[in-house]
Design an enzyme around this catalytic site. Structure first.
Site, mmCIF file in Angstrom:
data_model
loop_
_atom_site.group_PDB
_atom_site.id
_atom_site.type_symbol
_atom_site.label_atom_id
_atom_site.label_comp_id
_atom_site.label_asym_id
_atom_site.label_seq_id
_atom_site.Cartn_x
_atom_site.Cartn_y
_atom_site.Cartn_z
ATOM 1 N N ARG A 74 0.889 -1.174 0.000
ATOM 2 C CA ARG A 74 0.000 0.000 0.000
ATOM 3 C C ARG A 74 0.918 1.213 0.000
ATOM 4 O O ARG A 74 1.747 1.375 0.911
ATOM 5 C CB ARG A 74 -0.912 0.008 1.223
ATOM 6 C CG ARG A 74 -1.654 1.336 1.363
ATOM 7 C CD ARG A 74 -2.755 1.273 2.382
ATOM 8 N NE ARG A 74 -3.871 0.509 1.887
ATOM 9 C CZ ARG A 74 -5.110 0.537 2.421
ATOM 10 N NH1 ARG A 74 -5.346 1.302 3.476
ATOM 11 N NH2 ARG A 74 -6.091 -0.180 1.917
ATOM 12 N N ARG A 93 -13.578 -9.391 1.509
ATOM 13 C CA ARG A 93 -12.229 -9.138 0.986
ATOM 14 C C ARG A 93 -11.305 -10.322 1.243
ATOM 15 O O ARG A 93 -10.408 -10.595 0.450
ATOM 16 C CB ARG A 93 -11.679 -7.844 1.568
ATOM 17 C CG ARG A 93 -12.548 -6.691 1.097
ATOM 18 C CD ARG A 93 -11.904 -5.373 1.126
ATOM 19 N NE ARG A 93 -10.620 -5.319 0.516
ATOM 20 C CZ ARG A 93 -9.685 -4.446 0.866
ATOM 21 N NH1 ARG A 93 -9.936 -3.570 1.823
ATOM 22 N NH2 ARG A 93 -8.516 -4.427 0.258
ATOM 23 N N ASP A 114 -17.516 6.726 -0.829
ATOM 24 C CA ASP A 114 -16.227 6.669 -0.138
ATOM 25 C C ASP A 114 -16.023 8.022 0.526
ATOM 26 O O ASP A 114 -16.752 8.986 0.225
ATOM 27 C CB ASP A 114 -15.113 6.376 -1.170
ATOM 28 C CG ASP A 114 -13.744 6.149 -0.536
ATOM 29 O OD1 ASP A 114 -13.652 6.010 0.694
ATOM 30 O OD2 ASP A 114 -12.744 6.120 -1.297
ATOM 31 N N CYS A 163 -16.360 1.293 0.994
ATOM 32 C CA CYS A 163 -15.154 0.505 1.278
ATOM 33 C C CYS A 163 -14.691 0.656 2.725
ATOM 34 O O CYS A 163 -14.008 -0.215 3.245
ATOM 35 C CB CYS A 163 -14.041 0.888 0.318
ATOM 36 S SG CYS A 163 -13.520 2.611 0.449
ATOM 37 N N HIS A 200 -7.509 1.171 -6.321
ATOM 38 C CA HIS A 200 -7.671 0.247 -5.178
ATOM 39 C C HIS A 200 -8.313 -1.034 -5.732
ATOM 40 O O HIS A 200 -9.466 -1.361 -5.464
ATOM 41 C CB HIS A 200 -8.559 0.893 -4.111
ATOM 42 C CG HIS A 200 -8.485 0.225 -2.769
ATOM 43 N ND1 HIS A 200 -7.679 -0.861 -2.507
ATOM 44 C CD2 HIS A 200 -9.124 0.497 -1.584
ATOM 45 C CE1 HIS A 200 -7.820 -1.224 -1.247
ATOM 46 N NE2 HIS A 200 -8.691 -0.421 -0.664
ATOM 47 N N GLN A 231 -9.977 -3.977 -3.570
ATOM 48 C CA GLN A 231 -11.249 -3.559 -2.978
ATOM 49 C C GLN A 231 -12.381 -3.723 -3.990
ATOM 50 O O GLN A 231 -13.421 -4.321 -3.708
ATOM 51 C CB GLN A 231 -11.141 -2.081 -2.550
ATOM 52 C CG GLN A 231 -12.449 -1.482 -2.069
ATOM 53 C CD GLN A 231 -12.836 -1.969 -0.687
ATOM 54 O OE1 GLN A 231 -12.059 -1.874 0.241
ATOM 55 N NE2 GLN A 231 -14.030 -2.513 -0.559
HETATM 56 N N1 CP Z 1 -11.212 -0.374 2.536
HETATM 57 C C1 CP Z 1 -9.936 -0.476 2.945
HETATM 58 O O1 CP Z 1 -9.014 -0.649 2.159
HETATM 59 O O2 CP Z 1 -9.753 -0.350 4.284
HETATM 60 P P1 CP Z 1 -8.383 -0.147 5.024
HETATM 61 O O3 CP Z 1 -7.845 1.202 4.616
HETATM 62 O O4 CP Z 1 -8.711 -0.190 6.480
HETATM 63 O O5 CP Z 1 -7.427 -1.231 4.622
HETATM 64 N N1 NVA Z 2 -10.162 6.670 -1.036
HETATM 65 C C1 NVA Z 2 -9.745 6.206 0.271
HETATM 66 C C2 NVA Z 2 -9.897 4.737 0.368
HETATM 67 C C3 NVA Z 2 -9.550 4.158 1.721
HETATM 68 C C4 NVA Z 2 -9.682 2.671 1.770
HETATM 69 C C5 NVA Z 2 -8.305 6.629 0.509
HETATM 70 O O1 NVA Z 2 -7.489 6.526 -0.413
HETATM 71 O O2 NVA Z 2 -8.025 7.074 1.600
#
Ligand code: CP
Ligand code: NVA
Length: 309
Positions: A108, A293, A227, A267, A135, A138
């Protein structure tokens, strides 16, 4: 060995195979508890190395359970403890070490470039666990959830996104093209998808429409996604941005423009873009969505290892 970086670069038939495999695996382990492994231990002896340069709860936990259920194990690296983060070691050398010690790498990151650079130097698969531009794990899991709940292929459904044009939406757009579903996007004009995304949509002749009135976007929807308005490391004036989004809140009134049996997905984590009335209602399937997931990421791992059934 295959990487899993962006949905748009993965053939639609492979994405479908991942979903079919996840469905079978989920059904076949109904009586098993979280840490009990799937029959056959398909990833026995394999180590998934994870690294989070940004916060995570769900992605971290779901990959942990995913590799465990496949018979393997996981190790999470803290970026601040690596030489890489201080400029003390190159991506190339870090990748060589990861490839020698581990069998897959989940990253990530705040840098799409870093994902690509790693993919060039790794001899093990890399999985994008969220980047500024996408993402993918997800959204593939969300397609699984939609089909599980609606009991029909997503191509037969009207999908709606109310919210910012961010990484999650980019992956949803890629999914709309791969899985051929209708997608209405509702967002303020200032926050509509960027030019390159528009040309991606146009080149793919898809049924993706952008509305600046959330009600119009929601009409006839089977699913409404949202989101946070402010994503992690979003370099904006957050107070101003939240004001721009004030008419885009998902409340009961907005849900009433959708189909009667419309579901709400998010998400997570959530901000103030959705009313408690909707978030905690029967229409909201966010906990099921989060748990799925694990199942889809297992099949993504198997795809990466070339072991999808
Ligand atoms: N939706 C998601 O990716 O959650 P986290 O940021 O907690 O991993
Ligand atoms: N769009 C959000 C998704 C978190 C899972 C971010 O990037 O923070």
């Amino acid at each position: 060995m295959r990487h899993f970086i962006n949905l748009k670069d993965i053939p639609a038939k492979d994405l479908r195979r991942i979903i079919i495999d996840a469905r079978k695996r989920k059904t076949s382990r109904k009586k098993l508890s979280n840490l009990e492994a799937d029959k056959g231990l398909p990833l026995k002896g394999k180590l998934l190395i994870q690294m989070f340069e940004k916060s995570s709860l769900r992605t971290r936990l779901s990959f942990y359970l995913a590799i465990k259920q496949l018979g393997g194990s996981t190790l999470t690296l803290r970026p601040d403890e690596l030489h890489l983060s201080r400029g003390g070691e190159s991506v190339e050398d870090t990748a060589k070490i990861l490839s020698n010690f581990g069998n897959a790498f989940m990253l990530r990151t705040d840098s799409d470039k870093k994902l690509v650079e790693f993919s060039k130097h790794l001899s093990i698969p890399i999985i994008n666990g969220l980047s500024p531009s996408s993402h993918p794990t997800q959204i593939l899991s969300d397609i699984f959830t939609v089909e599980e709940i609606k009991k029909k292929p997503i191509s037969k459904l009207n999908i709606c996104w109310i919210g910012d044009s961010n990484n999650v939406l980019n992956s949803l757009i890629a999914a709309a093209i791969k899985f051929k579903f209708k997608l209405n996007i509702g967002c303020p004009k200032k926050y509509q998808p960027k030019k390159d995304i528009f040309s991606y949509i146009k080149n793919n002749k898809n049924k993706i429409l952008v509305y600046h009135d959330p009600k119009k976007a929601a009409i006839g929807a089977d699913v409404i996604f949202s989101d946070k308005v402010i994503s992690m490391n979003d370099k904006v004036d957050s107070i101003k941005k939240l004001i721009h989004f004030k008419n885009f809140k998902i409340d009961k009134k907005l849900m009433s423009f959708a189909k009667k049996d419309c579901i709400f997905l998010h998400c997570l984590p959530r901000g103030k873009e959705v009313d408690e009335d909707v978030f905690l209602s029967q229409k909201s399937k966010v906990w099921q969505q989060a748990l799925n997931r694990v199942h889809v990421q297992k099949s993504i791992l198997l795809y990466c290892f070339g072991k999808l059934r």
